[in-house]
Design an enzyme around this catalytic site. Sequence first.
Site, PDB file in Angstrom:
ATOM      1  N   GLY A  84       5.976   5.546   6.273  1.00 52.10           N
ATOM      2  CA  GLY A  84       4.445   5.265   5.898  1.00 52.10           C
ATOM      3  C   GLY A  84       3.621   6.574   5.875  1.00 52.10           C
ATOM      4  N   THR A  89       2.215   8.071   3.592  1.00 51.77           N
ATOM      5  CA  THR A  89       1.248   8.516   2.260  1.00 51.77           C
ATOM      6  C   THR A  89      -0.089   8.285   2.807  1.00 51.77           C
ATOM      7  OG1 THR A  89       1.841   6.426   1.462  1.00 51.77           O
ATOM      8  CG2 THR A  89       3.053   8.423   0.729  1.00 51.77           C
ATOM      9  N   ASP A 145      11.615   1.874   0.648  1.00 49.52           N
ATOM     10  CA  ASP A 145      11.093   0.705   1.244  1.00 49.52           C
ATOM     11  C   ASP A 145      11.510   0.379   2.508  1.00 49.52           C
ATOM     12  OD1 ASP A 145       9.911  -1.500   2.088  1.00 49.52           O
ATOM     13  OD2 ASP A 145       9.748  -2.498   0.060  1.00 49.52           O
ATOM     14  N   VAL A 146      11.270   0.535   3.758  1.00 57.19           N
ATOM     15  CA  VAL A 146      11.983   0.441   4.864  1.00 57.19           C
ATOM     16  C   VAL A 146      12.425  -1.006   5.070  1.00 57.19           C
ATOM     17  CG1 VAL A 146      10.413   2.173   6.160  1.00 57.19           C
ATOM     18  CG2 VAL A 146       9.798  -0.242   6.233  1.00 57.19           C
ATOM     19  N   TYR A 198       1.581 -11.587  13.290  1.00 57.01           N
ATOM     20  CA  TYR A 198       1.144 -10.155  13.511  1.00 57.01           C
ATOM     21  C   TYR A 198       1.420  -9.782  14.666  1.00 57.01           C
ATOM     22  CZ  TYR A 198      -0.917  -5.431  13.669  1.00 57.01           C
ATOM     23  OH  TYR A 198      -1.250  -4.250  13.697  1.00 57.01           O
ATOM     24  N   GLY A 230      -5.677   0.624  19.113  1.00 63.83           N
ATOM     25  CA  GLY A 230      -6.699  -0.417  18.970  1.00 63.83           C
ATOM     26  C   GLY A 230      -7.146  -0.331  17.531  1.00 63.83           C
ATOM     27  N   VAL A 248      -8.371   1.139  14.406  1.00 66.40           N
ATOM     28  CA  VAL A 248      -8.308   2.405  13.744  1.00 66.40           C
ATOM     29  C   VAL A 248      -9.001   2.051  12.307  1.00 66.40           C
ATOM     30  CG1 VAL A 248      -7.090   4.447  12.946  1.00 66.40           C
ATOM     31  CG2 VAL A 248      -6.242   2.949  15.126  1.00 66.40           C
ATOM     32  N   THR A 295      -8.745   2.736   9.079  1.00 67.72           N
ATOM     33  CA  THR A 295      -7.632   3.005   7.970  1.00 67.72           C
ATOM     34  C   THR A 295      -7.891   1.856   6.950  1.00 67.72           C
ATOM     35  OG1 THR A 295      -5.946   1.732   9.198  1.00 67.72           O
ATOM     36  CG2 THR A 295      -6.159   4.201   9.682  1.00 67.72           C
TER      37      THR A 295
END
Length: 250
Positions: free
Chosen positions: A8, A10, A57-58, A150, A181, A183, A185
């Site tokens: 991940g 990128t 792709d993981v 999640y 916590g 972030v 992004t």
Amino acid sequence: MKTILITGATSGIGKATAELFAKQGNRIIICGRRAEVLESVKKELSVLTEVFSLKFDVRNLEEVENAIASLPQEWKNVDVLINNAGNAHGLEPLSAGSTDDWDSMIDGNVKGLLYVSKTLIPMMKERSSGHIINISSVAARQTYANGVVYCASKKAVDVISEGMRIELTEFGIRVTNIQPGAVSTDFSLVRFKGDQERAATVYAGYEALKAEDIADAIAYCVNAPQHVTVSDMTIYPSAQSEPRTIHRKE
């Protein structure tokens, strides 16, 4: 100089971490799903250090194994694995949740981490050295409504990290679990499927963490003396007191 593989890589935390380690003179293997973005990041970082890119792709074990097997011999000795790739999709109660969203989170956050780790751990064990950094979340510390799957996927990361440490310490492999916590992004933009207005509300009224803050924490753990293992690290923005509570300015 270490050889560091980042999934991940990128965008967000992954890219910020790649940039920091590149500036510190390490060799970087950047991994992602989008070839054109990988090439752009590789070009950007190549002015700082040696960079190799892997497109996979993981969530796909065959892709993971083939990509890592394709590394040239001089890149195969990975010193540090940073399991950063992951995702959040949707914010609905279980009764209204999308099973496709659940699959994406479990496949990416849990199975993907396992696939990449399983592929690289044998090589680390052979050399009796290595460091694995797993990116969990404060969502693992406290389950919240509408984010149950999640939270569960990130709790799994905590458990896997603990298990890795139990299994790998005798082989000289360090394992660190990091729980960020809030972030700022593309995390919320992905969770809300491109709804920019809704995503913006997540970071409104306070100063969220930046991807660079988490990169700094990762670098601290990796650069610690060899006899030191930072097993777990939780990082909140100053305005966040626990996973569900953020104090916002009016």
